[in-house]
Design a protein around this motif. Sequence first.
Motif, mmCIF file in Angstrom:
data_model
loop_
_atom_site.group_PDB
_atom_site.id
_atom_site.type_symbol
_atom_site.label_atom_id
_atom_site.label_comp_id
_atom_site.label_asym_id
_atom_site.label_seq_id
_atom_site.Cartn_x
_atom_site.Cartn_y
_atom_site.Cartn_z
ATOM 1 N N ALA A 45 26.928 -22.229 -30.413
ATOM 2 C CA ALA A 45 27.670 -21.626 -31.547
ATOM 3 C C ALA A 45 26.802 -21.561 -32.790
ATOM 4 C CB ALA A 45 28.952 -22.441 -31.818
ATOM 5 N N ASN A 46 26.002 -22.650 -33.075
ATOM 6 C CA ASN A 46 25.197 -22.660 -34.290
ATOM 7 C C ASN A 46 23.761 -22.968 -33.880
ATOM 8 O OD1 ASN A 46 24.139 -22.824 -36.814
ATOM 9 N ND2 ASN A 46 25.624 -24.327 -37.587
ATOM 10 N N ALA A 47 22.994 -21.874 -33.610
ATOM 11 C CA ALA A 47 21.634 -22.029 -33.113
ATOM 12 C C ALA A 47 20.732 -22.636 -34.164
ATOM 13 C CB ALA A 47 21.087 -20.677 -32.664
ATOM 14 N N GLU A 48 20.945 -22.332 -35.459
ATOM 15 C CA GLU A 48 20.076 -22.853 -36.519
ATOM 16 C C GLU A 48 20.253 -24.369 -36.649
ATOM 17 O OE1 GLU A 48 20.851 -20.766 -40.060
ATOM 18 O OE2 GLU A 48 20.056 -18.825 -39.316
ATOM 19 N N ALA A 49 21.469 -24.839 -36.617
ATOM 20 C CA ALA A 49 21.710 -26.290 -36.705
ATOM 21 C C ALA A 49 21.082 -26.991 -35.522
ATOM 22 C CB ALA A 49 23.219 -26.563 -36.775
ATOM 23 N N PHE A 50 21.176 -26.372 -34.354
ATOM 24 C CA PHE A 50 20.581 -26.947 -33.143
ATOM 25 C C PHE A 50 19.066 -27.014 -33.271
ATOM 26 C CE2 PHE A 50 19.043 -26.392 -28.724
ATOM 27 C CZ PHE A 50 19.469 -27.596 -28.233
ATOM 28 N N ALA A 51 18.483 -25.936 -33.832
ATOM 29 C CA ALA A 51 17.032 -25.921 -34.013
ATOM 30 C C ALA A 51 16.597 -26.992 -34.995
ATOM 31 C CB ALA A 51 16.582 -24.533 -34.482
ATOM 32 N N LEU A 54 16.630 -30.349 -33.323
ATOM 33 C CA LEU A 54 15.496 -30.522 -32.442
ATOM 34 C C LEU A 54 14.235 -30.819 -33.241
ATOM 35 C CD1 LEU A 54 16.049 -27.646 -29.829
ATOM 36 C CD2 LEU A 54 16.426 -30.087 -29.494
ATOM 37 N N SER A 55 14.065 -30.197 -34.371
ATOM 38 C CA SER A 55 12.880 -30.431 -35.215
ATOM 39 C C SER A 55 12.862 -31.868 -35.717
ATOM 40 C CB SER A 55 12.894 -29.435 -36.386
ATOM 41 O OG SER A 55 11.783 -29.665 -37.222
ATOM 42 N N ARG A 56 14.004 -32.394 -36.161
ATOM 43 C CA ARG A 56 14.054 -33.779 -36.651
ATOM 44 C C ARG A 56 13.711 -34.753 -35.524
ATOM 45 N NH1 ARG A 56 18.735 -31.812 -39.303
ATOM 46 N NH2 ARG A 56 20.072 -32.820 -37.731
ATOM 47 N N GLU A 57 14.266 -34.515 -34.344
ATOM 48 C CA GLU A 57 13.980 -35.394 -33.207
ATOM 49 C C GLU A 57 12.507 -35.362 -32.848
ATOM 50 O OE1 GLU A 57 16.576 -34.287 -30.075
ATOM 51 O OE2 GLU A 57 18.356 -35.177 -30.991
ATOM 52 N N LEU A 58 11.878 -34.162 -32.996
ATOM 53 C CA LEU A 58 10.453 -34.025 -32.678
ATOM 54 C C LEU A 58 9.616 -34.854 -33.642
ATOM 55 C CD1 LEU A 58 8.208 -32.735 -30.994
ATOM 56 C CD2 LEU A 58 8.284 -30.770 -32.555
ATOM 57 N N GLN A 59 9.994 -34.860 -34.938
ATOM 58 C CA GLN A 59 9.252 -35.648 -35.926
ATOM 59 C C GLN A 59 9.384 -37.134 -35.627
ATOM 60 O OE1 GLN A 59 10.781 -34.445 -39.748
ATOM 61 N NE2 GLN A 59 9.834 -32.377 -39.630
ATOM 62 N N VAL A 60 10.597 -37.574 -35.257
ATOM 63 C CA VAL A 60 10.814 -38.979 -34.915
ATOM 64 C C VAL A 60 9.922 -39.381 -33.766
ATOM 65 C CG1 VAL A 60 12.497 -40.646 -34.060
ATOM 66 C CG2 VAL A 60 13.154 -38.995 -35.825
ATOM 67 N N LEU A 61 9.810 -38.515 -32.749
ATOM 68 C CA LEU A 61 8.991 -38.803 -31.568
ATOM 69 C C LEU A 61 7.515 -38.873 -31.944
ATOM 70 C CD1 LEU A 61 10.733 -36.581 -28.865
ATOM 71 C CD2 LEU A 61 10.757 -39.076 -29.021
ATOM 72 N N ASP A 62 7.053 -38.004 -32.809
ATOM 73 C CA ASP A 62 5.636 -38.037 -33.230
ATOM 74 C C ASP A 62 5.320 -39.355 -33.923
ATOM 75 O OD1 ASP A 62 5.134 -35.579 -32.189
ATOM 76 O OD2 ASP A 62 5.460 -34.455 -34.066
ATOM 77 N N GLY A 63 6.238 -39.817 -34.817
ATOM 78 C CA GLY A 63 5.995 -41.074 -35.507
ATOM 79 C C GLY A 63 5.955 -42.247 -34.539
ATOM 80 N N ALA A 64 6.841 -42.240 -33.565
ATOM 81 C CA ALA A 64 6.871 -43.315 -32.580
ATOM 82 C C ALA A 64 5.576 -43.346 -31.789
ATOM 83 C CB ALA A 64 8.061 -43.121 -31.646
#
Length: 905
Positions: A190-196, A199-209
């Motif tokens: 329903a809201n592709a931008e919110a989903f994107a 996903l971007s925030r989760e990607l940053q968290v993974l990079d820091g880890a």
Amino acid sequence: MTAIKHALQRDIFTPNDERLLSIVNVCKAGKKKRNCFLCATVTTERPVQVNVVKVKKSDKGDFYKRQTAWALRDLAVVDAKDAVKESPEFDLHFDKVYKWVASSTVEKNTFISCIWKLNQRYLRKKIDFINVSSQLLEELPKVAEESVPSGENQSVAGGDEEAVDEYQELNAREEQDIEIMMEGCEYAIANAEAFAEKLSRELQVLDGANIQSIMASEKQVNILMKLLDEALKEVDQIELKLSSYEEMLQSVKEQMDQISESNHLIHLSNTNNVKLLSEIEFLVNHMDLAKGHIKALQEGDLTSSRGIEACTNAADALLQCMNVALRPGHDMLHAVKQQQQRFSDLREQFARRLASHLNSVFVQQFTQTLLQLYNRSSYHSVPGHDQSSTLAQHSAELTLPNHHPFHRDLLRYAKLMEWLKNTDYGKYEGLTKNYMDYLSRLYEREIKDFFEVAKIKMTGTTREGKKFGLHGSSGKLTGSTSSLNKLSVQSSGNRRSQSSSLLDMGNMSASDLDVADRTKFDKIFEQVLSELEPLCLAEQDFISKFFKLQQHQSTSGTTTNEVEEVDGVALSRSYTSGVPQTVSSEKDMIRQMMTKIFRCIEPELNNLIALGDKIDSFNSLYMLVKMSHHVWTAQNVDPASFLSTTLGNVLVTVKRNFDKCISNQMKQMDEVKISKKSKVGILPFVAEFEEFAALAESIFKNAERRGDLDKAYIKLIRAVFDSVEKVANESQKTPRDVVMMENFHHIFATLSRLKISCLEAEKKEAKQKYTDHLQSYVIYSLGQPLEKLNHFFEGVEARVAQGIREEEVSYQLAFNKQELRKVIKEYPGKEVKKGLDNLYKKVDKHLCEEENLLQVVWHSMQDEFIRQYKHFEGLIARCYPGSGITMEFTIQDILDYCSSIAQSH
């Protein structure tokens, strides 16, 4: 249209691995509208091929079929006709211009746009689009997008080509991970931008880890580095051990190299030994002659069949040993040279022995045959012995000796002769010459005796034979036998052939023209040819087999056969080209041998022909037919053979004699003289032409030389016609018309009876001459039997011709009724009958009895007299009407007079 596209894609293009991109319904411009479809297609395999395909319905209309296809690269120009105004017409320029009319402009534009896109994507060579709207070349109309099936032309209908090329399809695991992730987020769809953003925030968290994890593992990295240093030390120790091992292996390698070299030398030695053994075995197997063969060549019995077979096998074995193909270097071996010399000595020794033996066989056979010939003919070299008497005693046997036993005995040596030909051609040629020398003498004696018997048979019972001392069937010859070839006859002051010329035959009695003698001559001549032909063929066959000439081919020249015509006779001649020209082929050599062996045949045949011609020149007719048949038979077998050539040469002589016979007949016709004191009648040469034609027709029935006889007929009949004219003009006793009438009647009767097709025109001419001269003679002889009455009515006709009317003629003083009655009284019936009787006697004196034309002429005169009588009656009726004047005799009286006169005589 969509249904049609699917149907075409399914039925036509899918089986050919093609995708249908665009379609347009068209028909040819300017012609009867027969709709078809133009389709733009691409292949599914690379490299991609783009085609324009023409599809039409079948004649039954139940399915589509592919008719023509053009490659898009062959398309030069697309002409839309008008860029502003919409028009369904357009042209495609391939190898030629194709003019089309689309069912609608929309379909046309869609098709042209598709062609443009395909050209832009797939072709380096750009197509010229003229009279096409620029908008049409920029984007594909919506109609085209809707009409193209899903998944078939998305790459062409639109989209970025580079994006299409970079797109990579997700694998199954990636698809599964995305699905799990999207299930965990309810608003992913329903809201592709919110989903994107999530996903971007989760990607940053993974990079820091990941970074923190790396920093926490420094201690483990140090431990790993120490382990790597220890591993390097161990590697160095291993390298030292490997170096020591390598030095040890180097010494082993040198030893192995020495062993390998030693093995190579051993292998090379073994190979050389095997090859040497192979060469020795080859020489032993191919150049070793068995002792039995050597003994057969040196001492073999050449008289028995078993000995000849042994010698033949030994000779073949020797030839194989001598002809073996030696390998390079063999000829340098001393043993090989010695063996070759031994073989040459054996060949020379056996060839000399074989040639000597065959010469002895030739001499023995020749001597035995001569002794048999002398014993049979009782020839003795006694002074004063009458050779012709002995010939006459054996004249009943007109046959030639059979040489089959001689040939049979010699054919046992045929294979040895072939061997001698292949190994020592000089001795082979010497044997050939000796054979020809012996056989030519033998055949000359046999053939001369044979022809002497034939001459005796021809002359023994004829009038000529009696004149020259040949009496009865015994045929005793008082003179020399050579006189048979010099017969000549004296007749009435000049030399003529006895019973040959047409005039001589006319002066002879029927007994002089003995048909039995001619038939006898024909049988004897046929028997002579029938005896000679198998003799020559048998000898030629023997020569070919014994001397193995069928295998003799020379490359020094070529032989060609040409057909030459001599005196109207078609003969086959052989011509040899090349050098040398002595013997160029098997046939030339056989012909030369036959010519030498049978050199006496042609002269003897010519002498026999001359004798037959002197006995009776009509014999040339028999000889021409018989000789022509035998020449034709011989040429069918072999046109260039000795027999064919010899008989052809003799046929020329026979043809000349035939032509001479015809010429003599014509010359003697021209010299004919008729007695002035007797009536002519049927001329001798006319009767003789009848006899000649009857004889010739019986002889030439179904003959090959019928054309020669037809030519002679034409010459003779024209000479007969001219001579009859000449004699008729010179005749004094017999009227010209009578001579012409009787002789041409006889000629016409003869030609009608014999039915000679080539003389149809002369037959009609003879009939016409006979009819004309019969009418002329009747008119001339009858004349004017009522002379005064004729003169009277001639005057009447003259007055009418001057213009006086017929009914007024009776008023003329000289032609009144009294004068007419006076003239009529001078011709009573008695006087008329007397005049007719005198006329009959006159005609009887002119005509001959043989042709029996008296009644025909008399009947014609009767008709002419009646015609004159009716003419007079008509003049009386027209010029003296109502006078009652009539002739003193009637037509019935005339018929009675003529009948009684004919019966009384």
